[in-house]
Design a protein around this motif. Structure first.
Motif, PDB file in Angstrom:
ATOM      1  N   THR A  95       0.830  -1.209   0.000  1.00 32.44           N
ATOM      2  CA  THR A  95       0.000   0.000   0.000  1.00 32.44           C
ATOM      3  C   THR A  95       0.861   1.252   0.000  1.00 32.44           C
ATOM      4  N   GLY A  96       1.901   1.257   0.860  1.00 30.63           N
ATOM      5  CA  GLY A  96       2.794   2.409   0.895  1.00 30.63           C
ATOM      6  C   GLY A  96       3.548   2.601  -0.404  1.00 30.63           C
ATOM      7  N   ALA A  97       3.994   1.477  -1.005  1.00 22.84           N
ATOM      8  CA  ALA A  97       4.726   1.580  -2.269  1.00 22.84           C
ATOM      9  C   ALA A  97       3.839   2.149  -3.372  1.00 22.84           C
ATOM     10  N   LEU A 122       3.518   5.815  -2.875  1.00 22.83           N
ATOM     11  CA  LEU A 122       4.720   6.504  -3.337  1.00 22.83           C
ATOM     12  C   LEU A 122       4.783   6.539  -4.857  1.00 22.83           C
ATOM     13  N   LEU A 123       4.353   5.450  -5.512  1.00 23.00           N
ATOM     14  CA  LEU A 123       4.352   5.425  -6.973  1.00 23.00           C
ATOM     15  C   LEU A 123       3.423   6.487  -7.540  1.00 23.00           C
ATOM     16  N   VAL A 124       2.190   6.520  -7.023  1.00 26.24           N
ATOM     17  CA  VAL A 124       1.227   7.522  -7.498  1.00 26.24           C
ATOM     18  C   VAL A 124       1.736   8.926  -7.207  1.00 26.24           C
ATOM     19  N   ALA A 138      -5.264  13.096 -12.921  1.00 25.89           N
ATOM     20  CA  ALA A 138      -6.726  13.062 -13.022  1.00 25.89           C
ATOM     21  C   ALA A 138      -7.409  12.720 -11.710  1.00 25.89           C
ATOM     22  N   GLY A 139      -6.674  12.191 -10.728  1.00 27.23           N
ATOM     23  CA  GLY A 139      -7.278  11.835  -9.448  1.00 27.23           C
ATOM     24  C   GLY A 139      -7.749  10.400  -9.363  1.00 27.23           C
ATOM     25  N   THR A 140      -8.012   9.749 -10.489  1.00 28.15           N
ATOM     26  CA  THR A 140      -8.504   8.366 -10.454  1.00 28.15           C
ATOM     27  C   THR A 140      -7.416   7.375 -10.061  1.00 28.15           C
ATOM     28  N   THR A 141      -6.151   7.756 -10.189  1.00 30.77           N
ATOM     29  CA  THR A 141      -5.065   6.837  -9.843  1.00 30.77           C
ATOM     30  C   THR A 141      -4.986   6.570  -8.347  1.00 30.77           C
ATOM     31  N   GLU A 142      -5.722   7.315  -7.539  1.00 31.20           N
ATOM     32  CA  GLU A 142      -5.733   7.046  -6.100  1.00 31.20           C
ATOM     33  C   GLU A 142      -6.318   5.668  -5.799  1.00 31.20           C
ATOM     34  N   LEU A 143      -7.098   5.121  -6.729  1.00 31.03           N
ATOM     35  CA  LEU A 143      -7.637   3.776  -6.524  1.00 31.03           C
ATOM     36  C   LEU A 143      -6.532   2.730  -6.461  1.00 31.03           C
ATOM     37  N   LEU A 144      -5.373   3.041  -7.019  1.00 31.40           N
ATOM     38  CA  LEU A 144      -4.271   2.085  -7.006  1.00 31.40           C
ATOM     39  C   LEU A 144      -3.829   1.737  -5.592  1.00 31.40           C
ATOM     40  N   PHE A 145      -3.910   2.700  -4.680  1.00 33.56           N
ATOM     41  CA  PHE A 145      -3.526   2.378  -3.305  1.00 33.56           C
ATOM     42  C   PHE A 145      -4.726   2.282  -2.364  1.00 33.56           C
ATOM     43  N   LEU A 146      -5.882   2.798  -2.759  1.00 33.95           N
ATOM     44  CA  LEU A 146      -7.060   2.695  -1.897  1.00 33.95           C
ATOM     45  C   LEU A 146      -7.610   1.263  -1.874  1.00 33.95           C
ATOM     46  N   CYS A 193      -1.501  10.830   1.937  1.00 34.45           N
ATOM     47  CA  CYS A 193      -1.215  10.711   0.509  1.00 34.45           C
ATOM     48  C   CYS A 193      -2.374  11.273  -0.318  1.00 34.45           C
ATOM     49  N   GLY A 194      -3.592  10.858  -0.001  1.00 34.33           N
ATOM     50  CA  GLY A 194      -4.741  11.336  -0.754  1.00 34.33           C
ATOM     51  C   GLY A 194      -4.964  12.829  -0.596  1.00 34.33           C
TER      52      GLY A 194
END
Length: 380
Positions: free
Chosen positions: A40-42, A45-47, A198-206, A249-250
């Motif tokens: 999750t942390g990685a 950091l990626l996003v 775009a903001g949708t990449t937050e799903l990658l860690f959520l 992060c968010g």
């Protein structure tokens, strides 16, 4: 005594206990919690890293490049306005082209150099930049030749051929700068539309965060049912640290994107508009003065009104005030500050998320150690 025929049972021997399924479960939970926290942390950091790269690409390179292209176009228009006005008023014959003209030419070169350093629109724009640089040199040479002819004879007829050739160079430079400005707008639009902004990449860690939270709850249930432990301090610390990392992060991603969007939609747009207005006004004034020169009977005694140029009366210059320069400087400063705030949010985000993630993983690794040790040293 033992009855005949009766077999005496052998004494029972100690057999090793079967490995505890609880111990294996705890080890698996510990490994899953640590891996899930680190994953999750990685992903956070990626996003964050990609969003930071996108912020820099849009606000730190593409937008300033477009401003430099607009500024070069404005400086060119003002240089032509100053030069043509000097010929119309006769001041070129007395004091030369003047400091303002020289400052405008220097500003063109400086803006083109900065535009080349950003290089956001690809090899075609590089070719256009090289073309503009060469044309500016040719334009300046023609203007200086016209000034020298006029100073030597004080006759506009002697200066008019070189001035007209310089005008043709000016038009070609303007057309090339228009292409560079179009390329700059396209490059900026492409970078602003990046998926990482775009903001949708937050799903990658959520999504993995939600799974890890469920795993924390499952682990707490196991501890409560099998060990009668209502609360694990380390497990709670790990869950809170990971939650804080995700929330930070968010939140910082949203703040960074908000600063960038506000800077581009507000002061950046204002700076571009003001620069374009200045360029349009200077070009219109230069056109008016040039038309006045070539339609003067003294300048064109054989063909008054034409001089072989085919010029038509230009539209009068409109808009603009003496405060435009101050407004432009303020808008550019506000834009730079807005991009700086977006970049600062990105830098802080990386550090805080890394520390919280390591805290969560360390606490998760330690939370189950005492229970696992009970099985290890208890001989089971």
């Amino acid at each position: 005594m033992t009855a005949p025929g009766t077999v005496t049972p052998e004494p029972a021997t100690d057999e090793p206990a079967a490995p505890s399924t609880t111990a294996r479960t705890l080890r698996r939970l510990r490994a899953a919690l640590v891996a899930g926290s680190l994953l999750t942390g990685a992903l956070c950091l990626l996003v964050s890293s990609q969003a930071h790269t996108g912020t820099y690409a849009a606000g730190g390179r593409a937008a300033p490049a477009l401003l430099r292209a607009e500024a070069a176009n404005s400086a060119l228009a003002d240089a032509h306005r100053v030069a043509v006005h000097g010929f119309l008023q006769g001041t070129v014959g007395l004091g030369g082209l003047g400091d303002q003209y020289q400052n405008d030419i220097a500003a063109i070169s400086q803006n083109l150099a900065e535009l080349a350093r950003y290089n956001v629109a690809g090899p075609e724009s590089t070719s256009d930049l090289q073309l503009v640089e060469g044309l500016v040199v040719a334009y300046n040479a023609e203007i200086e030749q016209a000034a020298a002819d006029y100073q030597r004879t004080h006759d506009i007829n002697r200066a008019l051929p070189a001035l007209w050739y310089a005008t043709l160079q000016y038009r070609e430079i303007s057309a090339t700068l228009d292409r560079l400005r179009t390329d700059g707008r396209t490059a900026l639009a492409d970078r602003r539309s990046s998926a990482w902004l775009a903001g949708t990449t937050e799903l990658l860690f959520l999504l993995p965060f939600a799974l890890v939270l469920a795993l924390f709850a499952r682990t707490q249930f196991v501890l409560r049912r099998r060990f009668r432990r209502r609360l694990s301090i380390w497990l709670t610390t790990a869950a809170l640290a990971l939650t804080a990392a995700v929330l930070w992060c968010g939140q910082s991603l949203g703040a960074s994107e908000g600063h960038l969007r506000s800077a581009l939609d507000g002061p950046f747009g204002e700076a571009v508009t003001l620069t374009q207005q200045q360029a349009s006004r200077s070009a219109a004034e230069a056109g008016e003065d040039l038309f006045a020169i070539v339609t003067d009977e003294k300048a064109c005694p054989d063909a008054p009104g034409y001089c072989g140029t085919g010029l038509t009366p230009p539209a009068p210059a409109t808009g603009g005030t003496s405060e435009d320069g101050h407004q432009l400087g303020r808008a550019e400063a506000e834009f730079t500050n807005g991009v700086g705030r977006a970049d600062a949010s990105s830098t802080e985000r990386l550090t805080v998320v890394l520390l919280l993630t390591l805290t969560a993983a360390g606490a998760a690794a330690r939370a189950l150690n005492p229970r696992i040790d009970e099985y290890r040293f208890g001989g089971r």
